[in-house]
Design a protein around this motif. Structure first.
Motif, PDB file in Angstrom:
ATOM      1  N   ALA A   6       0.828  -1.184   0.045  1.00  0.00           N
ATOM      2  CA  ALA A   6      -0.053   0.119   0.268  1.00  0.00           C
ATOM      3  C   ALA A   6       0.886   1.140   0.089  1.00  0.00           C
ATOM      4  CB  ALA A   6      -0.947  -0.193   1.198  1.00  0.00           C
ATOM      5  N   SER A   7       1.980   1.142   0.710  1.00  0.00           N
ATOM      6  CA  SER A   7       2.950   2.513   0.388  1.00  0.00           C
ATOM      7  C   SER A   7       3.802   2.523  -0.429  1.00  0.00           C
ATOM      8  CB  SER A   7       3.991   2.439   2.016  1.00  0.00           C
ATOM      9  OG  SER A   7       4.804   1.170   1.859  1.00  0.00           O
ATOM     10  N   GLY A   8       3.665   1.812  -1.670  1.00  0.00           N
ATOM     11  CA  GLY A   8       4.482   1.823  -2.733  1.00  0.00           C
ATOM     12  C   GLY A   8       6.032   1.326  -2.405  1.00  0.00           C
ATOM     13  N   GLU A   9       6.252   0.558  -1.464  1.00  0.00           N
ATOM     14  CA  GLU A   9       7.347  -0.091  -0.817  1.00  0.00           C
ATOM     15  C   GLU A   9       8.273   1.150  -0.306  1.00  0.00           C
ATOM     16  OE1 GLU A   9       9.411  -2.443  -3.745  1.00  0.00           O
ATOM     17  OE2 GLU A   9       7.601  -3.666  -4.021  1.00  0.00           O
ATOM     18  N   ARG A  10       7.630   2.351   0.183  1.00  0.00           N
ATOM     19  CA  ARG A  10       8.538   3.178   1.153  1.00  0.00           C
ATOM     20  C   ARG A  10       8.513   2.652   2.353  1.00  0.00           C
ATOM     21  NH1 ARG A  10       5.423   4.900  -3.481  1.00  0.00           N
ATOM     22  NH2 ARG A  10       6.147   7.085  -4.253  1.00  0.00           N
ATOM     23  N   PHE A  11       7.534   1.947   2.907  1.00  0.00           N
ATOM     24  CA  PHE A  11       7.715   1.444   4.180  1.00  0.00           C
ATOM     25  C   PHE A  11       8.100  -0.394   3.668  1.00  0.00           C
ATOM     26  CE2 PHE A  11       5.167  -1.957   6.686  1.00  0.00           C
ATOM     27  CZ  PHE A  11       6.094  -1.849   7.662  1.00  0.00           C
ATOM     28  N   SER A  12       9.251  -0.805   3.897  1.00  0.00           N
ATOM     29  CA  SER A  12       9.766  -2.000   3.242  1.00  0.00           C
ATOM     30  C   SER A  12      10.281  -2.772   4.547  1.00  0.00           C
ATOM     31  CB  SER A  12      10.607  -1.750   2.233  1.00  0.00           C
ATOM     32  OG  SER A  12      10.616  -3.144   1.383  1.00  0.00           O
ATOM     33  N   PRO A  13       9.852  -3.623   5.229  1.00  0.00           N
ATOM     34  CA  PRO A  13      10.446  -4.430   6.173  1.00  0.00           C
ATOM     35  C   PRO A  13      11.343  -5.381   5.815  1.00  0.00           C
ATOM     36  CG  PRO A  13       8.118  -4.085   6.637  1.00  0.00           C
ATOM     37  CD  PRO A  13       8.394  -3.876   5.280  1.00  0.00           C
ATOM     38  N   GLY A  14      11.607  -5.651   4.501  1.00  0.00           N
ATOM     39  CA  GLY A  14      12.481  -6.642   4.016  1.00  0.00           C
ATOM     40  C   GLY A  14      14.033  -6.131   3.913  1.00  0.00           C
ATOM     41  N   ILE A  15      14.253  -5.062   4.101  1.00  0.00           N
ATOM     42  CA  ILE A  15      15.526  -4.736   3.922  1.00  0.00           C
ATOM     43  C   ILE A  15      16.529  -4.496   5.286  1.00  0.00           C
ATOM     44  CG2 ILE A  15      14.673  -3.120   2.041  1.00  0.00           C
ATOM     45  CD1 ILE A  15      15.358  -0.714   3.913  1.00  0.00           C
ATOM     46  N   GLY A  16      16.228  -5.825   5.954  1.00  0.00           N
ATOM     47  CA  GLY A  16      16.968  -5.628   7.102  1.00  0.00           C
ATOM     48  C   GLY A  16      18.792  -5.631   6.900  1.00  0.00           C
ATOM     49  N   ALA A  17      18.927  -6.285   5.795  1.00  0.00           N
ATOM     50  CA  ALA A  17      20.316  -6.429   5.326  1.00  0.00           C
ATOM     51  C   ALA A  17      20.917  -5.045   5.041  1.00  0.00           C
ATOM     52  CB  ALA A  17      20.474  -7.136   4.029  1.00  0.00           C
ATOM     53  N   LEU A  18      20.227  -3.893   4.587  1.00  0.00           N
ATOM     54  CA  LEU A  18      20.716  -2.531   4.503  1.00  0.00           C
ATOM     55  C   LEU A  18      20.759  -2.100   5.963  1.00  0.00           C
ATOM     56  CD1 LEU A  18      18.739  -1.092   1.495  1.00  0.00           C
ATOM     57  CD2 LEU A  18      21.222  -1.369   1.845  1.00  0.00           C
ATOM     58  N   VAL A  19      19.760  -2.391   6.859  1.00  0.00           N
ATOM     59  CA  VAL A  19      19.950  -1.708   8.138  1.00  0.00           C
ATOM     60  C   VAL A  19      21.167  -2.236   8.806  1.00  0.00           C
ATOM     61  CG1 VAL A  19      18.951  -1.859  10.498  1.00  0.00           C
ATOM     62  CG2 VAL A  19      17.445  -1.652   8.385  1.00  0.00           C
ATOM     63  N   ARG A  20      21.600  -3.440   8.579  1.00  0.00           N
ATOM     64  CA  ARG A  20      22.610  -4.114   9.360  1.00  0.00           C
ATOM     65  C   ARG A  20      23.916  -3.544   8.613  1.00  0.00           C
ATOM     66  NH1 ARG A  20      22.657 -10.220  11.337  1.00  0.00           N
ATOM     67  NH2 ARG A  20      23.790  -8.978  12.961  1.00  0.00           N
ATOM     68  N   LEU A  21      24.028  -3.358   7.224  1.00  0.00           N
ATOM     69  CA  LEU A  21      24.997  -2.706   6.490  1.00  0.00           C
ATOM     70  C   LEU A  21      25.379  -1.442   6.959  1.00  0.00           C
ATOM     71  CD1 LEU A  21      27.215  -2.916   4.216  1.00  0.00           C
ATOM     72  CD2 LEU A  21      25.335  -1.988   2.722  1.00  0.00           C
ATOM     73  N   TRP A  22      24.394  -0.578   7.156  1.00  0.00           N
ATOM     74  CA  TRP A  22      24.555   0.808   7.749  1.00  0.00           C
ATOM     75  C   TRP A  22      25.004   0.872   9.193  1.00  0.00           C
ATOM     76  CZ3 TRP A  22      24.694   5.748   5.580  1.00  0.00           C
ATOM     77  CH2 TRP A  22      24.570   5.850   4.244  1.00  0.00           C
ATOM     78  N   GLY A  23      24.985  -0.236   9.988  1.00  0.00           N
ATOM     79  CA  GLY A  23      25.247  -0.137  11.367  1.00  0.00           C
ATOM     80  C   GLY A  23      24.231   0.042  12.286  1.00  0.00           C
TER      81      GLY A  23
END
Length: 364
Positions: A125-142
């Protein structure tokens, strides 16, 4: 007045859909103290610690013994939910992420399956602006390291390598008690959604324990039910730059107010601010927005929407808000200008003199 996002203690240790969970913000309970004088029975207040943040609970209509039992029950539930939903630790969501990374089909408990399904619907519904599948990016950024903030952004090549696999919840196949993905890039991080789910459930639990009215502030994001003194709750919205309040909002019984801001968890490198609200499309912190505040009657929706609208920014927030079904939005752009809806203007009064410039008023 209750001032949300007043002080900044420890940040949350888990991520938040597009980012780590918004940093913990304690709440200055001014309105509660004022309302107590109008109530025949003084409120019961308790401060808990869960989801890596301070949780303020205020109850009306219960004697001390029953109120203490209610908050103890809530604290135990919060600890359980945190263990189950932590993306990197334990045997709940963390176990599922390990299986996804290994390309394995894994079992999913019904309660967690429903959370993932709803998060996936909100992602769409958000057009993937809310995207909980990007945990790998969260970890990459620290931004998954608790109180330890990164010192510098990750290399562009590393970010682009994660983006090349296009991680998103839409890639998941949820069967009858099982979950799998065609690729290994998806890492589920429900942080921009889980705190809202927890607030919803906390309010339900406190109502079931007999509270006549209650307010729960989880890191400065607030939900309430009832009217302790036959008047609406008054909530202060923190100014995204400097000290003090941007505005004061009226919160009716059964409503919640959630804020995402670039001031909550960030570091600076070479004069540039890098905050935790990552744009799933670019893999980098979303630009052009300082903060977004949402009032709704569903904390999970408000939590996800605040993140999605922050990422959408001044150019696209109206479209995303309509698609999510959110009517009360206050967005502060990177120049300090205000973008808001008419429904939100009916609920807020600006506290700054002069008030911030009103750039855009959506007529709905």
């Amino acid at each position: 007045m209750i001032t949300a996002n007043a002080v900044t203690p420890q940040p949350a240790p888990t991520g938040n859909g597009c980012t780590t969970a918004r940093a913990a913000m304690a709440v200055l309970m001014l309105a509660v103290a004022a309302l107590a004088g109008c109530s025949p029975q003084p409120p019961y207040r308790e401060r808990l610690y869960a989801f890596g943040t301070v949780v303020e609970v205020t109850l009306y209509g219960l004697d001390e013994a029953r109120a203490r039992a209610a908050t103890e029950a809530l604290h135990e539930k919060l600890r359980t939910w945190h263990r189950q939903w932590h993306p990197w630790q334990g045997d709940g969501l963390a176990r599922i992420n390990r299986a996804l990374a290994a390309g394995r089909t894994t079992e999913v408990p019904p309660a967690l399956s429903e959370l993932i399904r709803r998060a996936r619907r909100l992602e769409q519904a958000s057009g993937e602006r809310f995207s909980p599948g990007i945990g790998a990016l969260v970890r990459l950024w620290g931004f998954d390291r608790g109180t330890a903030l990164p010192k510098r952004p990750p290399p562009d090549t590393a970010i682009d390598a994660v983006l090349a696999d296009s991680p998103r919840l839409a890639d998941l196949e949820l069967g009858d008690g099982t979950l799998r993905s065609d690729g290994t890039a998806v890492q589920i991080d429900l942080g921009a959604f889980a705190k809202g789910v927890a607030v919803n459930r906390a309010l339900t639990l406190l109502r079931e324990h007999g509270a006549r009215a209650a307010l729960v502030s989880m890191g400065g994001d607030i939900g309430a039910f009832g009217r302790p003194a036959e008047r609406p709750w008054r909530i202060g919205i923190r100014a995204p730059r400097g000290e003090g309040l941007l505005a004061a909002a009226t919160l009716e019984a059964g409503e919640v107010i959630f804020t995402s801001g670039d001031y909550e968890r960030y570091f600076e490198h070479d004069g540039i601010r890098y905050h935790h609200l990552l744009d799933p499309a670019s893999g980098r912190p979303a630009r052009d927005t300082r903060s977004v505040t949402v009032i709704a009657d569903d904390a999970a929706l408000a939590d996800a929407a605040a993140t999605a609208l922050f990422v959408a920014g001044p150019g696209e927030w109206q479209t995303v808000a309509r698609d999510l079904g959110v009517r009360r939005v206050l967005l502060v752009d990177d120049n300090g200008g205000v973008h808001t809806t008419r429904a939100m203007l009916e609920r807020i009064g600006f506290e700054q003199t002069p008030p911030p410039p009103l750039v855009e008023e959506a007529t709905w």
